[in-house]
Every structure is written in structure tokens, then in C-alpha cells.
Scaffold this motif. Structure first.
Motif, PDB file in Angstrom:
ATOM      1  N   ILE A  70      59.335  74.442  11.009  1.00  0.00           N
ATOM      2  CA  ILE A  70      60.713  75.395  11.063  1.00  0.00           C
ATOM      3  C   ILE A  70      60.902  75.650   9.720  1.00  0.00           C
ATOM      4  O   ILE A  70      61.287  74.999   8.917  1.00  0.00           O
ATOM      5  N   LEU A  71      61.135  77.188   9.590  1.00  0.00           N
ATOM      6  CA  LEU A  71      61.364  77.854   8.291  1.00  0.00           C
ATOM      7  C   LEU A  71      62.832  78.335   8.564  1.00  0.00           C
ATOM      8  O   LEU A  71      62.983  79.435   9.213  1.00  0.00           O
ATOM      9  N   GLY A  72      63.805  78.161   7.602  1.00  0.00           N
ATOM     10  CA  GLY A  72      64.966  78.544   7.572  1.00  0.00           C
ATOM     11  C   GLY A  72      65.271  79.137   6.037  1.00  0.00           C
ATOM     12  O   GLY A  72      66.284  79.679   5.522  1.00  0.00           O
ATOM     13  N   ASN A  73      64.093  79.497   5.353  1.00  0.00           N
ATOM     14  CA  ASN A  73      64.066  79.827   3.923  1.00  0.00           C
ATOM     15  C   ASN A  73      63.527  81.326   3.763  1.00  0.00           C
ATOM     16  O   ASN A  73      63.189  81.653   2.746  1.00  0.00           O
ATOM     17  N   ARG A  74      63.623  82.106   4.789  1.00  0.00           N
ATOM     18  CA  ARG A  74      63.215  83.567   4.869  1.00  0.00           C
ATOM     19  C   ARG A  74      64.286  84.402   4.057  1.00  0.00           C
ATOM     20  O   ARG A  74      65.471  84.032   4.286  1.00  0.00           O
TER      21      ARG A  74
END
Length: 183
Positions: free
Chosen positions: A140-144
Motif C-alpha cells: 500500500i503506497l501513500g507516498n506518490r
């Protein structure tokens, strides 16, 4: 919130107490624990009040906890290390460092029974650390990187230094075979 087989796990605060209760209390059940990944307001605000009110254990680092009021909260302090697995409450977590403008920022992997989940809520990751996420079934990536319209050049430079562009993420995870979820 992570929905795990052993129960739900809250990841970060940041909202009002009412918003957090709405997000983290499902069918009247409180989460097994709350993990706070950095001391920034959008991640730690009201996490302590939520944990105290609902008797939810808190998992974080010492530096992340410095802005929190911990009296009466069962708190587990971990260090950001790629070699330690913390197992409690029916799940295991490992913390991995990220580049971010906070005290001791981290992303994490969660071992939930047969499944492993990687969570990167903030921060820039590099291939040398991302390799530890490749064993995860889901990341789960919230760092874009998102640069607001009309952002001053100083803000744009800062954001580029602590978030990954989509191209960087595509390159880092080009050989990853699991599921990637962008938030």
C-alpha cells in the motif's frame, strides 16, 4: 486501517477524534492497535486521545511519540531497523526507514497469518530499502508525489525530496509480482 485476519489495525491518526472513531471503529469493535509512523500533525494528531479513550495500544518509535501524551496508554516503542520483527496482538510488524522530514519516519511490513502487507504512508523509498517490500503479497503506497498547482518552487523541491514520483515507483517495483494499492 488495515483489515487483518486477527482484527483491524489503525495506521496513523491525524483527524478529529470523531473522524478517527468513524474510520477505525467498525461494527462497534476497536482496532487491535494503532501504529503511528511519524510525529507530523497529519499522522499523529489525536492518535493519543483515540488510544486513551478506546484503550487501544500504541506502537511507534520514541521520536514519533515525543509529541504525544502517553499517560494511561499502553505503548510499545520500536526502533527503525530492518532486522527486528515485533509480534503481538496476533500480527507481526517490521519497521523500515524512509526519507521524510520528520523525527524517525518509517514504513512497515505487517505479517498477518499467511499474508504479508507493506505500508508506505509517507516518505521517499529507495531500491535498497524497497527490496524488503518485495516479499509482501500487497504493498500500500501513500507516498506518490503530488505537487499542488501554483506551488512555490521551494515547496516543490521539498516534496520531490521526500516523496516518490510515479516514474520512480514504477521503476522500483517493475519486477514486483504482488498487488500494489495507491492511496
Amino acid at each position: 486501517m488495515l483489515e487483518a485476519t486477527c482484527g483491524n489495525i489503525a495506521v496513523n491518526g491525524g483527524g478529529t477524534l470523531a473522524e478517527m472513531e468513524h474510520a477505525y471503529i467498525v461494527d462497534g469493535k476497536r482496532p487491535l492497535a494503532m501504529i503511528v509512523t511519524c510525529e507530523h500533525h497529519q499522522r499523529s494528531h489525536n492518535a493519543d486521545r483515540f488510544c486513551l479513550k478506546h484503550n487501544v495500544p500504541l506502537i511507534t518509535t520514541h521520536l514519533c511519540a515525543e509529541r504525544l501524551f502517553l499517560e494511561g496508554i499502553k505503548t510499545h516503542f520500536l526502533s527503525v531497523s530492518e532486522s527486528r520483527l515485533f509480534v503481538k496482538y496476533g500480527f507481526g510488524i517490521s519497521l523500515l526507514p524512509v526519507r521524510y522530514d520528520s523525527g524517525d519516519p518509517f514504513c512497515l511490513t505487517v505479517q498477518d497469518g499467511e499474508n504479508q502487507i507493506g505500508v508506505v504512508p509517507d516518505g521517499k523509498i529507495f531500491p535498497s530499502m524497497a527490496k524488503y517490500l518485495f516479499d509482501c503479497d500487497t504493498i500500500i503506497l501513500g507516498n506518490r508525489l503530488h505537487i499542488p498547482d501554483n506551488a512555490p518552487s521551494a515547496l516543490e523541491r521539498r516534496l520531490k525530496s521526500v516523496y516518490n514520483t510515479q516514474d520512480e515507483l514504477d521503476e522500483i517495483f517493475k519486477n514486483y509480482n504482488g498487488e500494489i494499492v495507491y492511496i
